[in-house]
Design an enzyme around this catalytic site. Structure first.
Site, PDB file in Angstrom:
ATOM      1  CG  ASP A  39      -2.115   0.978   0.948  1.00  0.00           C
ATOM      2  OD1 ASP A  39      -2.666   0.965  -0.168  1.00  0.00           O
ATOM      3  OD2 ASP A  39      -2.472   1.731   1.860  1.00  0.00           O
ATOM      4  CB  SER A  40       2.378   3.057  -2.302  1.00  0.00           C
ATOM      5  OG  SER A  40       3.136   1.894  -2.184  1.00  0.00           O
ATOM      6  CG  PHE A 122       1.602   5.857 -11.726  1.00  0.00           C
ATOM      7  CD1 PHE A 122       0.947   5.710 -10.522  1.00  0.00           C
ATOM      8  CD2 PHE A 122       2.816   5.211 -11.905  1.00  0.00           C
ATOM      9  CE1 PHE A 122       1.495   4.941  -9.500  1.00  0.00           C
ATOM     10  CE2 PHE A 122       3.371   4.445 -10.881  1.00  0.00           C
ATOM     11  CZ  PHE A 122       2.706   4.307  -9.683  1.00  0.00           C
ATOM     12  N   GLY A 123      -0.065   8.970 -11.275  1.00  0.00           N
ATOM     13  CA  GLY A 123      -0.484   9.580 -10.019  1.00  0.00           C
ATOM     14  C   GLY A 123       0.012  11.007  -9.873  1.00  0.00           C
ATOM     15  CE1 TYR A 124      -2.381  13.450  -5.695  1.00  0.00           C
ATOM     16  CE2 TYR A 124      -1.854  11.162  -5.214  1.00  0.00           C
ATOM     17  CZ  TYR A 124      -2.738  12.212  -5.181  1.00  0.00           C
ATOM     18  OH  TYR A 124      -3.988  12.043  -4.638  1.00  0.00           O
ATOM     19  CG  ASP A 125       5.122   9.723 -10.548  1.00  0.00           C
ATOM     20  OD1 ASP A 125       5.063   9.669  -9.299  1.00  0.00           O
ATOM     21  OD2 ASP A 125       5.380   8.727 -11.248  1.00  0.00           O
ATOM     22  CE  LYS A 145       7.852   6.984 -10.025  1.00  0.00           C
ATOM     23  NZ  LYS A 145       6.595   6.628 -10.571  1.00  0.00           N
ATOM     24  CG  HIS A 150       7.223   5.184  -2.817  1.00  0.00           C
ATOM     25  ND1 HIS A 150       7.387   5.681  -4.090  1.00  0.00           N
ATOM     26  CD2 HIS A 150       5.944   4.760  -2.750  1.00  0.00           C
ATOM     27  CE1 HIS A 150       6.250   5.573  -4.764  1.00  0.00           C
ATOM     28  NE2 HIS A 150       5.356   5.012  -3.969  1.00  0.00           N
ATOM     29  NE  ARG A 151       4.182   0.963  -5.528  1.00  0.00           N
ATOM     30  CZ  ARG A 151       3.573   2.065  -5.942  1.00  0.00           C
ATOM     31  NH1 ARG A 151       4.211   2.947  -6.679  1.00  0.00           N
ATOM     32  NH2 ARG A 151       2.314   2.278  -5.620  1.00  0.00           N
TER      33      ARG A 151
END
Length: 167
Positions: A39-40, A122-125, A145, A150-151
């Site tokens: 979960d991230s 993707f997302g907030y990148d 990246k 974080h992953r």
């Protein structure tokens, strides 16, 4: 690979709680199989950690990535001008037979921009500029990246633990 596995609703209030819910449910449905779940999300300091566990649905349950970015920019725009710091946070959970075996966390610190830069990721990148870099994740090449994300950090810890305990 396992379309019949139904994951539970993410009802946890932390990344770890949601990761455990998903890993334990999937591993219980797949006896004898090791399951790695994550979960991230994005935590913004000026917003007291929001969007946090709601990152994927910050603008609502059917929100797109673009919708979520619009909401984040709107929320930050309500605050006095500042340097908005935050982080992408990932929790990885390894489970087997419905039991959690190990949990790791990874984070990458950075600054949130109010103007999107780049279309990668993707997302907030396009809004997130990692510390030590002049570009957002939306502009950085995927190989850069993926090395500092974080992953990647959570996975490196998990691989280290697995190498000692499982191999």
């Amino acid at each position: 690979d396992y379309p019949n596995v139904v994951l539970p609703e993410e009802t946890g209030t932390t990344f770890e709680a949601n990761g455990i819910l998903k890993a334990e449910a999937a591993s219980a449905a797949l006896p004898g199989v090791y399951v790695l779940a994550d979960d991230s999300g994005l935590e913004v300091d000026a917003l007291n950690g929001e969007p946090g566990v709601y990152s994927a649905r910050y603008a609502g349950p059917e929100a797109t990535d673009a919708d979520n970015r619009v909401r984040l920019k709107a929320e930050l725009g309500k605050l006095p001008p500042a340097t908005f710091t935050g982080r992408f946070h990932c929790c990885l959970v390894l489970a087997k037979d419905g039991q959690t075996l190990h949990v790791t966390h990874g984070a990458v610190e950075g600054t949130l921009r109010l103007e999107e830069q780049g279309v990668g990721g993707f997302g907030y990148d396009p809004l997130f500029q990692p510390d030590g870099y002049a570009d957002t994740f939306g502009l950085l090449p995927p190989e850069v990246k993926n090395q500092l994300s974080h992953r990647a950090r959570a996975l490196a810890q998990m691989k280290e633990w697995m190498g000692v305990h499982l191999i």
